[in-house]
Design a protein around this motif. Structure first.
Motif, PDB file in Angstrom:
ATOM      1  N   LYS A   4      12.891 100.679 100.094  1.00  0.00           N
ATOM      2  CA  LYS A   4      12.495  99.808 101.199  1.00  0.00           C
ATOM      3  C   LYS A   4      13.388  98.559 101.287  1.00  0.00           C
ATOM      4  CE  LYS A   4       7.651 101.253 101.249  1.00  0.00           C
ATOM      5  NZ  LYS A   4       6.224 100.863 100.992  1.00  0.00           N
ATOM      6  N   LEU A   5      14.202  98.280 100.254  1.00  0.00           N
ATOM      7  CA  LEU A   5      15.129  97.144 100.267  1.00  0.00           C
ATOM      8  C   LEU A   5      16.349  97.422 101.139  1.00  0.00           C
ATOM      9  CD1 LEU A   5      15.072  96.256  96.433  1.00  0.00           C
ATOM     10  CD2 LEU A   5      13.797  95.119  98.282  1.00  0.00           C
ATOM     11  N   LEU A   6      16.532  98.693 101.507  1.00  0.00           N
ATOM     12  CA  LEU A   6      17.698  99.079 102.309  1.00  0.00           C
ATOM     13  C   LEU A   6      17.382  98.981 103.801  1.00  0.00           C
ATOM     14  CD1 LEU A   6      18.804 102.239 100.269  1.00  0.00           C
ATOM     15  CD2 LEU A   6      19.667  99.888 100.079  1.00  0.00           C
ATOM     16  N   PRO A   7      18.355  98.616 104.645  1.00  0.00           N
ATOM     17  CA  PRO A   7      19.688  98.107 104.257  1.00  0.00           C
ATOM     18  C   PRO A   7      19.595  96.683 103.709  1.00  0.00           C
ATOM     19  CG  PRO A   7      19.428  97.994 106.616  1.00  0.00           C
ATOM     20  CD  PRO A   7      18.179  98.653 106.124  1.00  0.00           C
ATOM     21  N   LYS A  41      20.210  88.004  97.836  1.00  0.00           N
ATOM     22  CA  LYS A  41      19.541  87.314  96.732  1.00  0.00           C
ATOM     23  C   LYS A  41      18.119  87.868  96.531  1.00  0.00           C
ATOM     24  CE  LYS A  41      18.438  82.692  94.986  1.00  0.00           C
ATOM     25  NZ  LYS A  41      18.489  81.229  95.286  1.00  0.00           N
ATOM     26  N   GLY A  42      17.407  88.031  97.638  1.00  0.00           N
ATOM     27  CA  GLY A  42      16.044  88.545  97.551  1.00  0.00           C
ATOM     28  C   GLY A  42      16.024  90.000  97.074  1.00  0.00           C
ATOM     29  N   ALA A  43      16.976  90.806  97.576  1.00  0.00           N
ATOM     30  CA  ALA A  43      17.042  92.213  97.190  1.00  0.00           C
ATOM     31  C   ALA A  43      17.352  92.345  95.708  1.00  0.00           C
ATOM     32  CB  ALA A  43      18.098  92.929  98.022  1.00  0.00           C
ATOM     33  N   ALA A  54      24.071 100.206  96.541  1.00  0.00           N
ATOM     34  CA  ALA A  54      24.063  99.418  97.793  1.00  0.00           C
ATOM     35  C   ALA A  54      24.065  97.929  97.490  1.00  0.00           C
ATOM     36  CB  ALA A  54      22.838  99.793  98.630  1.00  0.00           C
ATOM     37  N   ILE A  55      23.284  97.516  96.485  1.00  0.00           N
ATOM     38  CA  ILE A  55      23.247  96.101  96.090  1.00  0.00           C
ATOM     39  C   ILE A  55      24.599  95.672  95.530  1.00  0.00           C
ATOM     40  CG2 ILE A  55      22.214  94.454  94.465  1.00  0.00           C
ATOM     41  CD1 ILE A  55      19.569  95.994  94.787  1.00  0.00           C
ATOM     42  N   GLN A  56      25.202  96.561  94.672  1.00  0.00           N
ATOM     43  CA  GLN A  56      26.517  96.229  94.093  1.00  0.00           C
ATOM     44  C   GLN A  56      27.575  96.083  95.182  1.00  0.00           C
ATOM     45  OE1 GLN A  56      27.129  99.411  91.361  1.00  0.00           O
ATOM     46  NE2 GLN A  56      25.906  98.460  89.708  1.00  0.00           N
TER      47      GLN A  56
END
Length: 409
Positions: free
Chosen positions: A288-291, A296-298, A333-335
Motif C-alpha cells: 500500500k506504500l506504492l507508488p 521519508k514516511g514510506a 521501490a524505496i531504494q
C-alpha cells in the motif's frame, strides 16, 4: 465187413484207414460190431481235429511261444502219423504243416517286433541320457531336479537292452544326475553362506536402526535411514526363518522415528502456515506504500513493517519465494526513490553533470563550425567524417542533458 469213405473193417476185425499211400492198419476190433469199430476210430479222428483246431486258435490269439507251439505240433503229428484214427489224415497233416508255417511266421514277426522295440527302447534311453546331460548344466534347480526324477521313472518303464549297451547308457545317465546333484549341493552351500552373511549384516543394520529410532536430529537421521535401506537391499536375503523377523524389527525402528518426525513436522507445518498468513498481511500492508510519494514516511513505515516481519518465524518452503518477493518489490521501490532523491539533491553530482554538459556542448559547437568551414572549402570528405563524429558527440550531449534534468535543472 463194414466201410466208410476213409476206412473199413475186414472179416478178421482188422480196421484200415485209406491214405494217399494206400491203406494203413489202424488196429483190430473184437469187442463189437464192425460199425462200432469204425465209429470208435472216427471219434479218435474227431478228437485230433478238435485238438488241432484248439492249437490253431491258441497260436492265432495267444502269446504261446514258438517252442511250446512246435512241441504241441510235434505231439499231434506223431498221433496223426501213428494212423490210430479213421478220417482224412492227409488233411490233418496239411493243417499241421500250415500251422508250422504260421508259427514260424509269428516267430519271425515277434523277432522283428522285439528288434523294433529294442531299437525304440535304445532311442528312448539315448534321448533320456541326452536330456539328462543337458539338465546337468541347468541352474533351474527345482525344475531340473523334478525333471530328472521323472526321467528315472521313465527309464524304469523301458525294456532292457543288451547288457553292454544298457550299462553304458545307464552309466552316462547316472553320471549326469550325479553331476547335477553335486552342482546343486555346491550352489545351495554357497547360498547358505551368503544368507548367513546377509543375516549378520542385517543384524548390524537392525541394531543401528533401533538406536536411531529415538533421534530428534531429523535431517541427518532420515538421510542415514535411507543409507541403511540401501545397505539392506544390497545385503541380499537372509535365511527364511530370520528374514521376516529382521525386516519387522528394521521397519519397526524406522516407523518409530518417522512417526515422531511426522508429528513434529505436522506441528511445524501448522505454525508455518500461520506465519505465512501473518507475512502475507504484512506484504499487503507494505504494497500500500506504492507508488512512493512520501519517501521519508514510506521509509519509516517500511522499517516498522520489516521489524514485525523479522519477528515472525519460518513459512512453508514452497510459499517463501512468492511472499518474500512481494516485500523485495516494495524495498526496491524505496531504494530507487532514495537514489533518485540523492541524485537530485547532490551538489557535487549536479556540478559534475553541468560541467560534462558544458564540455560536450562546446565540442558540438566546435565540430559544427569545422564542418561549415570544410564545406566552404569544398572538402566534403572531411566534412562527412566530422559529421559522423558530431553524431556521436550529439548523442552523448543528449544523454548528459537528460541526466541534468534529473537534478531539477
Amino acid at each position: 465187413m463194414s466201410s466208410d469213405p476213409w476206412g473199413r473193417v475186414d472179416e478178421t476185425g482188422t480196421v484200415y484207414v485209406r491214405t494217399a499211400d494206400g491203406e494203413q492198419v489202424v488196429g483190430s476190433w473184437a469187442a463189437g460190431s464192425p460199425e462200432e469199430a469204425l465209429a470208435y476210430f472216427e471219434r479218435k479222428y474227431e478228437g485230433l481235429v478238435v485238438e488241432i483246431g484248439l492249437l490253431e486258435k491258441r497260436v492265432q490269439t495267444t502269446d504261446l511261444s514258438a517252442k511250446d507251439a512246435q512241441t504241441a505240433i510235434g505231439h499231434l503229428r506223431e498221433q496223426v502219423d501213428a494212423h490210430h484214427a479213421v478220417g482224412d489224415l492227409e488233411a490233418l497233416r496239411t493243417r499241421l504243416d500250415k500251422l508250422v508255417a504260421t508259427v514260424e511266421a509269428r516267430r519271425e514277426e515277434r523277432k522283428a517286433q522285439r528288434a523294433k522295440q529294442s531299437d525304440e527302447a535304445r532311442k528312448s534311453k539315448e534321448d533320456l541320457v541326452t536330456e539328462a546331460e543337458q539338465l546337468a548344466q541347468s541352474d533351474q534347480w527345482r525344475a531340473a531336479g523334478e525333471r530328472l526324477r521323472a526321467l528315472v521313472d521313465t527309464w524304469k518303464g523301458l525294456p532292457r537292452l543288451d547288457r553292454k549297451s544298457d550299462d553304458e547308457l545307464w552309466h552316462r545317465f547316472s553320471h549326469a544326475r550325479s553331476a547335477f546333484s553335486k552342482r546343486r549341493k555346491a550352489h545351495f552351500a554357497q547360498l547358505d553362506a551368503q544368507r548367513e552373511e546377509a543375516r549378520k549384516t542385517k543384524e548390524r543394520l537392525v541394531a543401528e536402526a533401533e538406536t536411531l529410532s529415538g533421534s530428534a536430529d531429523w535431517g541427518p537421521t532420515a538421510a542415514r535411514y535411507r543409507e541403511l535401506m540401501a545397505e539392506w537391499k544390497a545385503a541380499g536375503r537372509a535365511q527364511r526363518e530370520h528374514e521376516d523377523d529382521l525386516w519387522n524389527r528394521f521397519r519397526g525402528a524406522q516407523d518409530v522415528f518417522f512417526a515422531a518426525r511426522s508429528s513434529v513436522f505436522a506441528e511445524r507445518d501448522a505454525e508455518q502456515s500461520e506465519n505465512l498468513k501473518l507475512k502475507e498481511e504484512l506484504a499487503e500492508e507494505a504494497e500500500k506504500l506504492l507508488p512512493i510519494t512520501d519517501l521519508k514516511g514510506a521509509r519509516a513505515a517500511f522499517r516498522s513493517i520489516n521489524e514485525r516481519w523479522e519477528a515472525i518465524g519460518h513459512v512453508p518452503r514452497d510459499a517463501r519465494p512468492k511472499v518474500e518477493g512481494r516485500m523485495h518489490t516494495v524495498e526496491r521501490a524505496i531504494q530507487e526513490a532514495e537514489e533518485a532523491e540523492w541524485r537530485r539533491t547532490n551538489p557535487e553530482a549536479r556540478a559534475r553533470a553541468e560541467g560534462l554538459t558544458g564540455q560536450l556542448q562546446a565540442a558540438v559547437d566546435k565540430l559544427r563550425a569545422q564542418i561549415e568551414q570544410a564545406r566552404a572549402q569544398g572538402n566534403n570528405a572531411k566534412a562527412d567524417k566530422l559529421e559522423r563524429e558530431l553524431e556521436g558527440r550529439q548523442a552523448l550531449l543528449d544523454q548528459a542533458l537528460k541526466g541534468l534534468q534529473e537534478f531539477g535543472g
